[in-house]
Design a protein around this motif. Structure first.
Motif, PDB file in Angstrom:
ATOM      1  N   ALA A 249       0.822  -1.209   0.000  1.00  0.00           N
ATOM      2  CA  ALA A 249       0.000   0.000   0.000  1.00  0.00           C
ATOM      3  C   ALA A 249       0.858   1.263   0.000  1.00  0.00           C
ATOM      4  CB  ALA A 249      -0.944  -0.010   1.203  1.00  0.00           C
ATOM      5  N   ASP A 250       1.985   1.239   0.691  1.00  0.00           N
ATOM      6  CA  ASP A 250       2.871   2.406   0.723  1.00  0.00           C
ATOM      7  C   ASP A 250       3.416   2.761  -0.657  1.00  0.00           C
ATOM      8  OD1 ASP A 250       2.505   2.706   3.418  1.00  0.00           O
ATOM      9  OD2 ASP A 250       4.402   1.784   3.991  1.00  0.00           O
ATOM     10  N   GLN A 251       3.421   1.824  -1.588  1.00  0.00           N
ATOM     11  CA  GLN A 251       3.933   2.064  -2.929  1.00  0.00           C
ATOM     12  C   GLN A 251       2.834   2.479  -3.921  1.00  0.00           C
ATOM     13  OE1 GLN A 251       5.688  -1.870  -3.267  1.00  0.00           O
ATOM     14  NE2 GLN A 251       7.720  -0.949  -3.350  1.00  0.00           N
ATOM     15  N   TYR A 252       1.593   2.510  -3.464  1.00  0.00           N
ATOM     16  CA  TYR A 252       0.485   2.793  -4.381  1.00  0.00           C
ATOM     17  C   TYR A 252       0.606   4.174  -5.022  1.00  0.00           C
ATOM     18  CZ  TYR A 252      -4.202   3.096  -6.308  1.00  0.00           C
ATOM     19  OH  TYR A 252      -5.264   3.239  -7.161  1.00  0.00           O
ATOM     20  N   ALA A 253       0.915   5.182  -4.238  1.00  0.00           N
ATOM     21  CA  ALA A 253       1.032   6.539  -4.801  1.00  0.00           C
ATOM     22  C   ALA A 253       2.134   6.581  -5.858  1.00  0.00           C
ATOM     23  CB  ALA A 253       1.301   7.551  -3.694  1.00  0.00           C
ATOM     24  N   MET A 254       3.253   5.930  -5.614  1.00  0.00           N
ATOM     25  CA  MET A 254       4.340   5.894  -6.587  1.00  0.00           C
ATOM     26  C   MET A 254       3.896   5.162  -7.860  1.00  0.00           C
ATOM     27  SD  MET A 254       7.289   6.711  -7.460  1.00  0.00           S
ATOM     28  CE  MET A 254       8.665   6.257  -8.471  1.00  0.00           C
ATOM     29  N   ALA A 255       3.155   4.085  -7.686  1.00  0.00           N
ATOM     30  CA  ALA A 255       2.655   3.338  -8.848  1.00  0.00           C
ATOM     31  C   ALA A 255       1.763   4.234  -9.701  1.00  0.00           C
ATOM     32  CB  ALA A 255       1.898   2.092  -8.390  1.00  0.00           C
ATOM     33  N   ARG A 256       0.869   4.960  -9.077  1.00  0.00           N
ATOM     34  CA  ARG A 256      -0.035   5.837  -9.830  1.00  0.00           C
ATOM     35  C   ARG A 256       0.736   6.972 -10.501  1.00  0.00           C
ATOM     36  NH1 ARG A 256      -3.857   5.804 -11.956  1.00  0.00           N
ATOM     37  NH2 ARG A 256      -5.405   7.105 -10.968  1.00  0.00           N
ATOM     38  N   ARG A 257       1.687   7.585  -9.794  1.00  0.00           N
ATOM     39  CA  ARG A 257       2.466   8.680 -10.375  1.00  0.00           C
ATOM     40  C   ARG A 257       3.330   8.218 -11.540  1.00  0.00           C
ATOM     41  NH1 ARG A 257       2.849  10.463  -5.067  1.00  0.00           N
ATOM     42  NH2 ARG A 257       4.853   9.490  -4.746  1.00  0.00           N
ATOM     43  N   SER A 258       3.779   6.982 -11.525  1.00  0.00           N
ATOM     44  CA  SER A 258       4.637   6.502 -12.609  1.00  0.00           C
ATOM     45  C   SER A 258       3.838   6.022 -13.818  1.00  0.00           C
ATOM     46  CB  SER A 258       5.585   5.406 -12.116  1.00  0.00           C
ATOM     47  OG  SER A 258       4.872   4.284 -11.661  1.00  0.00           O
ATOM     48  N   GLY A 259       2.505   5.992 -13.721  1.00  0.00           N
ATOM     49  CA  GLY A 259       1.699   5.673 -14.892  1.00  0.00           C
ATOM     50  C   GLY A 259       0.746   4.502 -14.752  1.00  0.00           C
ATOM     51  N   PHE A 260       0.818   3.774 -13.657  1.00  0.00           N
ATOM     52  CA  PHE A 260      -0.082   2.636 -13.484  1.00  0.00           C
ATOM     53  C   PHE A 260      -1.502   3.111 -13.206  1.00  0.00           C
ATOM     54  CE2 PHE A 260       3.932   0.454 -12.507  1.00  0.00           C
ATOM     55  CZ  PHE A 260       3.797  -0.647 -13.321  1.00  0.00           C
ATOM     56  N   ASP A 261      -2.480   2.370 -13.724  1.00  0.00           N
ATOM     57  CA  ASP A 261      -3.892   2.643 -13.473  1.00  0.00           C
ATOM     58  C   ASP A 261      -4.433   1.795 -12.339  1.00  0.00           C
ATOM     59  OD1 ASP A 261      -4.466   4.428 -15.815  1.00  0.00           O
ATOM     60  OD2 ASP A 261      -3.783   2.633 -16.888  1.00  0.00           O
ATOM     61  N   GLU A 262      -3.834   0.622 -12.162  1.00  0.00           N
ATOM     62  CA  GLU A 262      -4.336  -0.330 -11.173  1.00  0.00           C
ATOM     63  C   GLU A 262      -3.213  -1.262 -10.734  1.00  0.00           C
ATOM     64  OE1 GLU A 262      -7.493  -1.700 -13.688  1.00  0.00           O
ATOM     65  OE2 GLU A 262      -6.252  -3.296 -14.561  1.00  0.00           O
ATOM     66  N   VAL A 263      -3.466  -1.941  -9.615  1.00  0.00           N
ATOM     67  CA  VAL A 263      -2.485  -2.855  -9.032  1.00  0.00           C
ATOM     68  C   VAL A 263      -3.187  -4.176  -8.743  1.00  0.00           C
ATOM     69  CG1 VAL A 263      -0.972  -3.260  -7.042  1.00  0.00           C
ATOM     70  CG2 VAL A 263      -1.171  -0.961  -7.988  1.00  0.00           C
ATOM     71  N   GLU A 264      -2.553  -5.264  -9.130  1.00  0.00           N
ATOM     72  CA  GLU A 264      -3.077  -6.607  -8.850  1.00  0.00           C
ATOM     73  C   GLU A 264      -2.191  -7.257  -7.804  1.00  0.00           C
ATOM     74  OE1 GLU A 264      -3.576 -10.887 -11.161  1.00  0.00           O
ATOM     75  OE2 GLU A 264      -3.456  -9.052 -12.357  1.00  0.00           O
ATOM     76  N   ILE A 265      -2.788  -7.581  -6.656  1.00  0.00           N
ATOM     77  CA  ILE A 265      -2.007  -8.177  -5.571  1.00  0.00           C
ATOM     78  C   ILE A 265      -2.587  -9.539  -5.204  1.00  0.00           C
ATOM     79  CG2 ILE A 265      -1.199  -5.994  -4.591  1.00  0.00           C
ATOM     80  CD1 ILE A 265      -3.453  -6.207  -2.504  1.00  0.00           C
ATOM     81  N   PRO A 266      -1.730 -10.432  -4.681  1.00  0.00           N
ATOM     82  CA  PRO A 266      -2.231 -11.726  -4.223  1.00  0.00           C
ATOM     83  C   PRO A 266      -3.187 -11.531  -3.034  1.00  0.00           C
ATOM     84  CG  PRO A 266       0.170 -11.716  -4.342  1.00  0.00           C
ATOM     85  CD  PRO A 266      -0.276 -10.318  -4.550  1.00  0.00           C
ATOM     86  N   GLN A 267      -4.114 -12.442  -2.874  1.00  0.00           N
ATOM     87  CA  GLN A 267      -5.084 -12.352  -1.786  1.00  0.00           C
ATOM     88  C   GLN A 267      -4.391 -12.283  -0.427  1.00  0.00           C
ATOM     89  OE1 GLN A 267      -8.490 -11.928  -2.077  1.00  0.00           O
ATOM     90  NE2 GLN A 267      -8.319 -11.505   0.107  1.00  0.00           N
ATOM     91  N   ALA A 268      -3.285 -12.994  -0.264  1.00  0.00           N
ATOM     92  CA  ALA A 268      -2.570 -12.973   1.018  1.00  0.00           C
ATOM     93  C   ALA A 268      -2.091 -11.555   1.362  1.00  0.00           C
ATOM     94  CB  ALA A 268      -1.386 -13.940   0.981  1.00  0.00           C
ATOM     95  N   MET A 269      -1.639 -10.802   0.366  1.00  0.00           N
ATOM     96  CA  MET A 269      -1.223  -9.422   0.612  1.00  0.00           C
ATOM     97  C   MET A 269      -2.434  -8.548   0.921  1.00  0.00           C
ATOM     98  SD  MET A 269       1.877  -8.695  -2.034  1.00  0.00           S
ATOM     99  CE  MET A 269       2.549  -7.320  -1.102  1.00  0.00           C
TER     100      MET A 269
END
Length: 134
Positions: free
Chosen positions: A88-108
């Motif tokens: 979750a701490d990396q979500y903002a960086m993912a969005r700023r770098s161009g990602f629209d969405e994130v797919e994570i394993p259920q365990a995460m």
């Protein structure tokens, strides 16, 4: 099982016909890239791709962020999805770098519930420059 994370929270992962870079000539709109792949290899196909999914094998491996930025610079305007070890701490960086969405394993998703991701959904305000300006 995986969970899809967007600015609206958790959702199901849509089934798409992903192919690897070695099979891109026979793609049906969806491409998988490893963090070591050269995005320029997909250049002739970018206009025909609806979704590109970039693998994150480890939370310490940030090469996927660079790949996302390079794909956007090459003109890719479809959906960019980060997949794997993203926290979750990396979500903002993912969005700023161009990602629209994130797919994570259920365990995460179980370890980092939706509320932690939604706390970063206003990703444009979660950078050091906006905090300095305040």
């Amino acid at each position: 099982m995986s969970r899809l994370v967007t600015d609206q929270g958790f959702g199901p992962v849509p089934a798409l016909p992903f192919v690897g870079l070695d099979q891109i000539a026979s793609h049906r709109g969806a491409l998988d890239l490893a963090q070591t792949d050269a995005p320029e290899a997909a250049l002739p196909y970018l206009a025909d791709l609806a979704c590109i999914r970039i693998a994150f094998p480890s939370v310490a491996d940030g090469r996927g962020f660079t790949l996302a930025r390079r794909l956007r610079a090459l003109g890719f305007s479809g959906t960019l999805r980060a997949q794997g070890a993203i926290i979750a701490d990396q979500y903002a960086m993912a969005r700023r770098s161009g990602f629209d969405e994130v797919e994570i394993p259920q365990a995460m998703a179980d370890r980092q519930p939706q509320e932690q991701w939604l706390a970063r959904a206003n990703w444009q305000a979660h950078d050091y420059q906006s905090r300095l300006r305040a």
